[in-house]
Design a protein around this motif. Sequence first.
Motif, PDB file in Angstrom:
ATOM      1  N   ASP A 167     -20.452 -10.741   2.605  1.00  0.00           N
ATOM      2  CA  ASP A 167     -19.662 -11.201   3.746  1.00  0.00           C
ATOM      3  C   ASP A 167     -20.032 -10.467   5.040  1.00  0.00           C
ATOM      4  OD1 ASP A 167     -18.177 -13.187   2.596  1.00  0.00           O
ATOM      5  OD2 ASP A 167     -16.310 -12.044   2.446  1.00  0.00           O
ATOM      6  N   VAL A 168     -19.880 -11.182   6.140  1.00  0.00           N
ATOM      7  CA  VAL A 168     -19.898 -10.586   7.474  1.00  0.00           C
ATOM      8  C   VAL A 168     -18.440 -10.482   7.914  1.00  0.00           C
ATOM      9  CG1 VAL A 168     -20.632 -10.854   9.878  1.00  0.00           C
ATOM     10  CG2 VAL A 168     -22.150 -11.568   8.004  1.00  0.00           C
ATOM     11  N   VAL A 169     -18.015  -9.283   8.283  1.00  0.00           N
ATOM     12  CA  VAL A 169     -16.594  -8.999   8.479  1.00  0.00           C
ATOM     13  C   VAL A 169     -16.334  -8.464   9.888  1.00  0.00           C
ATOM     14  CG1 VAL A 169     -14.632  -7.614   7.662  1.00  0.00           C
ATOM     15  CG2 VAL A 169     -16.346  -8.442   6.028  1.00  0.00           C
ATOM     16  N   PHE A 170     -15.354  -9.057  10.578  1.00  0.00           N
ATOM     17  CA  PHE A 170     -14.800  -8.447  11.775  1.00  0.00           C
ATOM     18  C   PHE A 170     -13.640  -7.554  11.375  1.00  0.00           C
ATOM     19  CE2 PHE A 170     -16.156 -12.296  14.456  1.00  0.00           C
ATOM     20  CZ  PHE A 170     -17.247 -11.634  14.996  1.00  0.00           C
ATOM     21  N   MET A 171     -13.546  -6.395  11.990  1.00  0.00           N
ATOM     22  CA  MET A 171     -12.457  -5.465  11.705  1.00  0.00           C
ATOM     23  C   MET A 171     -12.027  -4.832  13.031  1.00  0.00           C
ATOM     24  SD  MET A 171     -12.604  -2.179   9.119  1.00  0.00           S
ATOM     25  CE  MET A 171     -13.045  -3.234   7.742  1.00  0.00           C
ATOM     26  N   ASP A 172     -10.760  -4.970  13.393  1.00  0.00           N
ATOM     27  CA  ASP A 172     -10.328  -4.368  14.651  1.00  0.00           C
ATOM     28  C   ASP A 172     -10.148  -2.859  14.494  1.00  0.00           C
ATOM     29  OD1 ASP A 172      -7.842  -3.903  13.485  1.00  0.00           O
ATOM     30  OD2 ASP A 172      -6.707  -5.165  14.863  1.00  0.00           O
ATOM     31  N   GLY A 173      -9.761  -2.189  15.577  1.00  0.00           N
ATOM     32  CA  GLY A 173      -9.663  -0.742  15.560  1.00  0.00           C
ATOM     33  C   GLY A 173      -8.299  -0.207  15.216  1.00  0.00           C
ATOM     34  N   SER A 174      -7.419  -1.033  14.651  1.00  0.00           N
ATOM     35  CA  SER A 174      -6.048  -0.614  14.362  1.00  0.00           C
ATOM     36  C   SER A 174      -5.987   0.353  13.184  1.00  0.00           C
ATOM     37  CB  SER A 174      -5.177  -1.838  14.050  1.00  0.00           C
ATOM     38  OG  SER A 174      -5.598  -2.466  12.856  1.00  0.00           O
ATOM     39  N   THR A 175      -4.970   1.215  13.181  1.00  0.00           N
ATOM     40  CA  THR A 175      -4.779   2.149  12.070  1.00  0.00           C
ATOM     41  C   THR A 175      -4.319   1.429  10.810  1.00  0.00           C
ATOM     42  OG1 THR A 175      -2.496   2.631  12.750  1.00  0.00           O
ATOM     43  CG2 THR A 175      -4.228   4.058  13.628  1.00  0.00           C
ATOM     44  N   THR A 176      -3.747   0.246  10.950  1.00  0.00           N
ATOM     45  CA  THR A 176      -3.314  -0.520   9.782  1.00  0.00           C
ATOM     46  C   THR A 176      -4.510  -1.000   8.979  1.00  0.00           C
ATOM     47  OG1 THR A 176      -1.364  -1.271  11.021  1.00  0.00           O
ATOM     48  CG2 THR A 176      -1.895  -2.461   9.010  1.00  0.00           C
ATOM     49  N   VAL A 177      -5.562  -1.390   9.653  1.00  0.00           N
ATOM     50  CA  VAL A 177      -6.758  -1.922   8.990  1.00  0.00           C
ATOM     51  C   VAL A 177      -7.695  -0.811   8.495  1.00  0.00           C
ATOM     52  CG1 VAL A 177      -8.847  -3.310   9.383  1.00  0.00           C
ATOM     53  CG2 VAL A 177      -6.633  -4.095  10.260  1.00  0.00           C
ATOM     54  N   LEU A 178      -7.607   0.365   9.079  1.00  0.00           N
ATOM     55  CA  LEU A 178      -8.545   1.454   8.806  1.00  0.00           C
ATOM     56  C   LEU A 178      -8.700   1.800   7.314  1.00  0.00           C
ATOM     57  CD1 LEU A 178     -10.280   3.025  10.840  1.00  0.00           C
ATOM     58  CD2 LEU A 178      -8.556   4.832  10.807  1.00  0.00           C
ATOM     59  N   PRO A 179      -7.608   1.863   6.512  1.00  0.00           N
ATOM     60  CA  PRO A 179      -7.783   2.216   5.095  1.00  0.00           C
ATOM     61  C   PRO A 179      -8.608   1.213   4.304  1.00  0.00           C
ATOM     62  CG  PRO A 179      -5.482   2.471   5.776  1.00  0.00           C
ATOM     63  CD  PRO A 179      -6.176   1.747   6.878  1.00  0.00           C
ATOM     64  N   LEU A 180      -8.818   0.032   4.865  1.00  0.00           N
ATOM     65  CA  LEU A 180      -9.602  -0.990   4.179  1.00  0.00           C
ATOM     66  C   LEU A 180     -11.039  -0.531   3.937  1.00  0.00           C
ATOM     67  CD1 LEU A 180      -9.668  -3.949   3.153  1.00  0.00           C
ATOM     68  CD2 LEU A 180     -10.229  -4.645   5.488  1.00  0.00           C
ATOM     69  N   ILE A 181     -11.546   0.308   4.813  1.00  0.00           N
ATOM     70  CA  ILE A 181     -12.959   0.699   4.743  1.00  0.00           C
ATOM     71  C   ILE A 181     -13.284   1.383   3.419  1.00  0.00           C
ATOM     72  CG2 ILE A 181     -14.705   2.200   5.772  1.00  0.00           C
ATOM     73  CD1 ILE A 181     -13.318   1.651   8.481  1.00  0.00           C
ATOM     74  N   GLY A 182     -12.443   2.304   3.006  1.00  0.00           N
ATOM     75  CA  GLY A 182     -12.689   3.001   1.751  1.00  0.00           C
ATOM     76  C   GLY A 182     -12.631   2.106   0.528  1.00  0.00           C
ATOM     77  N   LEU A 183     -12.008   0.947   0.660  1.00  0.00           N
ATOM     78  CA  LEU A 183     -11.876   0.011  -0.451  1.00  0.00           C
ATOM     79  C   LEU A 183     -13.027  -1.000  -0.508  1.00  0.00           C
ATOM     80  CD1 LEU A 183      -8.066  -0.602   0.084  1.00  0.00           C
ATOM     81  CD2 LEU A 183      -9.066   0.668  -1.821  1.00  0.00           C
ATOM     82  N   LEU A 184     -13.881  -0.981   0.522  1.00  0.00           N
ATOM     83  CA  LEU A 184     -14.979  -1.948   0.591  1.00  0.00           C
ATOM     84  C   LEU A 184     -16.327  -1.353   0.199  1.00  0.00           C
ATOM     85  CD1 LEU A 184     -14.223  -3.790   3.970  1.00  0.00           C
ATOM     86  CD2 LEU A 184     -13.489  -4.413   1.649  1.00  0.00           C
ATOM     87  N   LYS A 185     -16.383  -0.037   0.013  1.00  0.00           N
ATOM     88  CA  LYS A 185     -17.690   0.625  -0.147  1.00  0.00           C
ATOM     89  C   LYS A 185     -18.452   0.206  -1.391  1.00  0.00           C
ATOM     90  CE  LYS A 185     -15.533   4.786  -2.091  1.00  0.00           C
ATOM     91  NZ  LYS A 185     -15.328   6.248  -1.892  1.00  0.00           N
ATOM     92  N   ASP A 186     -17.762  -0.364  -2.378  1.00  0.00           N
ATOM     93  CA  ASP A 186     -18.453  -0.783  -3.601  1.00  0.00           C
ATOM     94  C   ASP A 186     -18.802  -2.269  -3.603  1.00  0.00           C
ATOM     95  OD1 ASP A 186     -18.374   1.777  -4.721  1.00  0.00           O
ATOM     96  OD2 ASP A 186     -16.353   1.465  -5.510  1.00  0.00           O
ATOM     97  N   ILE A 187     -18.495  -2.966  -2.497  1.00  0.00           N
ATOM     98  CA  ILE A 187     -18.863  -4.378  -2.376  1.00  0.00           C
ATOM     99  C   ILE A 187     -20.241  -4.444  -1.713  1.00  0.00           C
ATOM    100  CG2 ILE A 187     -18.248  -6.622  -1.412  1.00  0.00           C
ATOM    101  CD1 ILE A 187     -15.342  -5.764  -1.460  1.00  0.00           C
ATOM    102  N   HIS A 188     -21.171  -5.098  -2.358  1.00  0.00           N
ATOM    103  CA  HIS A 188     -22.574  -5.055  -1.922  1.00  0.00           C
ATOM    104  C   HIS A 188     -22.846  -5.944  -0.717  1.00  0.00           C
ATOM    105  CE1 HIS A 188     -23.633  -2.678  -5.406  1.00  0.00           C
ATOM    106  NE2 HIS A 188     -23.117  -3.593  -6.220  1.00  0.00           N
ATOM    107  N   ASN A 189     -23.798  -5.493   0.080  1.00  0.00           N
ATOM    108  CA  ASN A 189     -24.394  -6.286   1.155  1.00  0.00           C
ATOM    109  C   ASN A 189     -23.374  -6.754   2.197  1.00  0.00           C
ATOM    110  OD1 ASN A 189     -26.626  -7.431   2.441  1.00  0.00           O
ATOM    111  ND2 ASN A 189     -26.292  -9.413   1.451  1.00  0.00           N
TER     112      ASN A 189
END
Length: 256
Positions: free
Chosen positions: A94-116
Amino acid sequence: MITIQRQEEILRILQEKKTVTVGYLAELLYVSLPTIRRDLAKLESQGLVQRSHGGVRLNLEPNNEIPIQFRNTYNKREKFRLCKAAARLVREGDVVFMDGSTTVLPLIGLLKDIHNLTVITNGVHAAVMLGKAGIRAYSTGGELIECSMAFAGPIAQKTVRGFNADVCFFSSSGLSEDGWISDYSEAETALRRAMIENAGRSVFLCDSSKIGRRSAFNLMHLEELTCAVVGQALPKAIHTGECQLIIPDSNSPKAN
């Protein structure tokens, strides 16, 4: 406890208790009354609290923005639950847009094992975290908004419009009782709108503290979105239309 940590704790207590006395804070935090008064004077000068007759409360004016170093401590466990549910909506490649909010920030650590994955963000902290997680990342650039450590403005919008994203994850400062998503920042609202317009799916993350709040600038109505991940059941007056509503189980694993 250093000064900034104590002030963060004061804001957390006020979010939970709404209004407290100076003496209550001093006793709870094991510091003197003069120390608490200095902390409150600093927070009041930043427009974050209001003091009166020995008491203090959060400044809940709709357009008042709490700096990101304080917002990071708000509803941390709930935000993690929202992101855990949202992460299930991301697909390999996927190509993902992610804003700079603190609510969305924890999502990053949950995506690291999703490839490409490819992530485009306007958040300074988000870009750093994406790099550390080994996720391909692009920054929008643009004008830096200091209180949120996020980029916005025409340059950021031009960058966003150069991508075709599969999904956009974003938050805002409020979801009103009639279903309008709004924010205190005109520039960040415009950028989020550009992200949503250039994404196949749009996912709104909303912790419970934002439900029932309205800020100056309307983004869009909830029923215009693909999905909303919310911290609690919404008021019956909010019409969701075809927007998928996800309310994560509060008993799911929590952030540390």
